[in-house]
Write a protein that holds these residues in place. Structure first.
Motif, PDB file in Angstrom:
ATOM      1  N   ARG A 229      -0.472   4.710   5.957  1.00 49.10           N
ATOM      2  CA  ARG A 229      -0.967   5.744   5.061  1.00 49.10           C
ATOM      3  C   ARG A 229      -2.270   5.282   4.421  1.00 49.10           C
ATOM      4  O   ARG A 229      -2.490   4.085   4.252  1.00 49.10           O
TER       5      ARG A 229
ATOM      6  N   ARG B 138       9.256   4.560  -2.896  1.00 44.63           N
ATOM      7  CA  ARG B 138       9.230   5.534  -1.788  1.00 44.63           C
ATOM      8  C   ARG B 138      10.472   5.454  -0.910  1.00 44.63           C
ATOM      9  O   ARG B 138      11.128   6.469  -0.645  1.00 44.63           O
TER      10      ARG B 138
ATOM     11  N   SER C 105       9.227  -0.589   1.024  1.00 44.09           N
ATOM     12  CA  SER C 105       8.117  -0.188   0.157  1.00 44.09           C
ATOM     13  C   SER C 105       8.108  -0.973  -1.151  1.00 44.09           C
ATOM     14  O   SER C 105       7.052  -1.081  -1.791  1.00 44.09           O
TER      15      SER C 105
ATOM     16  N   GLY D  76       3.516   8.161  -1.170  1.00 49.61           N
ATOM     17  CA  GLY D  76       3.301   7.183  -0.111  1.00 49.61           C
ATOM     18  C   GLY D  76       2.993   5.793  -0.614  1.00 49.61           C
ATOM     19  O   GLY D  76       3.386   4.794   0.001  1.00 49.61           O
TER      20      GLY D  76
ATOM     21  N   CYS E  28       7.164  13.535   1.551  1.00 50.55           N
ATOM     22  CA  CYS E  28       6.427  12.399   1.007  1.00 50.55           C
ATOM     23  C   CYS E  28       4.958  12.788   0.896  1.00 50.55           C
ATOM     24  O   CYS E  28       4.355  13.216   1.883  1.00 50.55           O
ATOM     25  N   GLU E  29       4.409  12.663  -0.289  1.00 46.45           N
ATOM     26  CA  GLU E  29       2.972  12.900  -0.495  1.00 46.45           C
ATOM     27  C   GLU E  29       2.255  11.599  -0.147  1.00 46.45           C
ATOM     28  O   GLU E  29       2.065  10.719  -0.975  1.00 46.45           O
ATOM     29  N   ASP E  30       1.870  11.499   1.121  1.00 45.43           N
ATOM     30  CA  ASP E  30       1.456  10.226   1.704  1.00 45.43           C
ATOM     31  C   ASP E  30       0.269   9.556   1.014  1.00 45.43           C
ATOM     32  O   ASP E  30       0.184   8.331   0.977  1.00 45.43           O
ATOM     33  N   SER E  31      -0.675  10.329   0.485  1.00 44.35           N
ATOM     34  CA  SER E  31      -1.914   9.736  -0.038  1.00 44.35           C
ATOM     35  C   SER E  31      -1.850   9.409  -1.524  1.00 44.35           C
ATOM     36  O   SER E  31      -2.829   8.918  -2.084  1.00 44.35           O
TER      37      SER E  31
END
Length: 341
Positions: A33, A286, A227, A281, A307-310
């Motif tokens: 990511r 996470r 994570s 992310g 998942c809001e990856d950024s």
């Protein structure tokens, strides 16, 4: 707007390429990511500041509150807000009721708990986000200011959350909540408390929520690896800060095994309320949020997971400075509207 806030907002409007150069020269990539450029700049600046773990809890609350005000948006004028007090097991609890302006009659409801590791945070922590939920999801939101550690250790926060939920259900008519369409939600520690409330309703036999909204929730305080390791040094939440929170919140490390502390440890999740689970992310939490989503699904619970990856942890409080955070919060509100309406 303060001068410091103006400078931060102006700086974060620079092109991504410049922000990345100011943050070390290369985009930050972890686990496939890429971190939002604005968040990367915040992370680079945050790394130069003393860690929360060097502060006492009272000072940490003050510093965090000031930092969040630089990043959060303004409350929409389309939201009505009313401060109230409700009874709690340790004394009165402050709360704040949000409604979309001009909406008459009962609305779907949400009892909400803010983030902060059960150590920091207050009604202002998620003030703007609760307003977004009320306006965009067309619901009434009751944000509850539960007791904090170390002044009040576990299980004070759990007891407050359960008491607040039960009081809200009992007083649904006065709050303007539509009975049968009341959810429980929160982010981080607030997501943890929301999951615990949903489990307690099943275990103790009181009215269950119609929805669980769990935003980057703590579901396993003892989590290691994954994570927790790869994102363990990412702004604003680090593995070290999680240990600092746990040290203040819990009476002993053995309490991490209790499902009221780590809801992922509950053996039987069948029959729980449908869940919306959103993780970030670039967040040590996470994987445990994703694991809870999978365990709920395996138990037959309806789950919407994303998942809001950024984005990093605490993005619900960054909507005034990080466009991607605002979009993520708007999507959450849309999910809540679809679930409760």
């Amino acid at each position: 707007m303060s001068l410091q806030k103006f400078i931060v907002r102006t700086l974060l409007k620079l092109p991504d390429s410049i922000l990345v150069k100011m943050s070390g020269g290369e985009p930050l990539a972890i686990d496939g990511r890429i971190l939002d450029a604005r968040c990367q700049l915040l992370a680079a600046q945050g790394a130069r500041q003393p860690s929360m773990t060097t502060l006492d809890p009272v000072t940490a609350r003050q510093v965090t509150s000031g930092g969040l005000k630089l990043l959060d948006d303004e409350l929409s004028p389309g939201v009505e807000v009313r401060d109230i007090t409700l009874p709690g097991p340790g004394g009165p609890l402050a709360a704040r009721l949000y409604r979309p302006r001009g909406e008459a009659g009962p609305l779907p409801g949400m009892v909400f708990f803010h983030f902060g590791g059960c150590v920091i945070g207050d009604l202002d922590t998620c003030h703007v986000f609760c307003g977004m939920l009320a306006e965009s999801a067309r619901c009434a939101v009751l944000s509850v200011d539960y007791r904090l550690a170390p002044e009040h250790k576990f299980p004070a926060q759990v007891e407050d959350a359960i008491a607040a939920w039960r009081w809200a259900v009992d007083n649904a008519d006065d709050l303007g909540f539509a009975r049968g369409r009341i959810g429980v939600g929160g982010d981080s520690a607030g997501g943890n408390l929301s999951a615990v409330v949903a489990q307690a309703a099943k275990r103790e036999g009181f009215t269950a929520p119609a929805l669980q909204l769990l935003i980057y929730p703590v579901t396993d305080w003892a989590a290691k690896g994954g994570s927790m390791e790869s994102c363990g040094n990412v702004y604003p939440l680090t593995a070290e800060i999680m240990d600092w929170f746990a040290g203040h919140y819990l009476n002993s490390a053995s309490e991490m095994a209790d499902p009221r502390v780590s809801p992922l440890n509950e053996a039987d999740l069948s029959g729980l309320a449908p869940a919306i689970i959103v993780t970030a992310g670039f967040d040590p939490l996470r994987d445990q949020g994703a694991a809870y989503a999978e365990k709920l699904k395996s138990a037959g619970v309806s789950v919407t997971y994303r998942c809001e990856d950024s984005l990093p942890h605490a993005f619900t409080a960054m909507t005034g400075a990080i466009p991607a955070a605002k979009r993520a919060c708007q999507k959450i509100a849309q999910d809540v509207e679809a679930a409760l309406h």
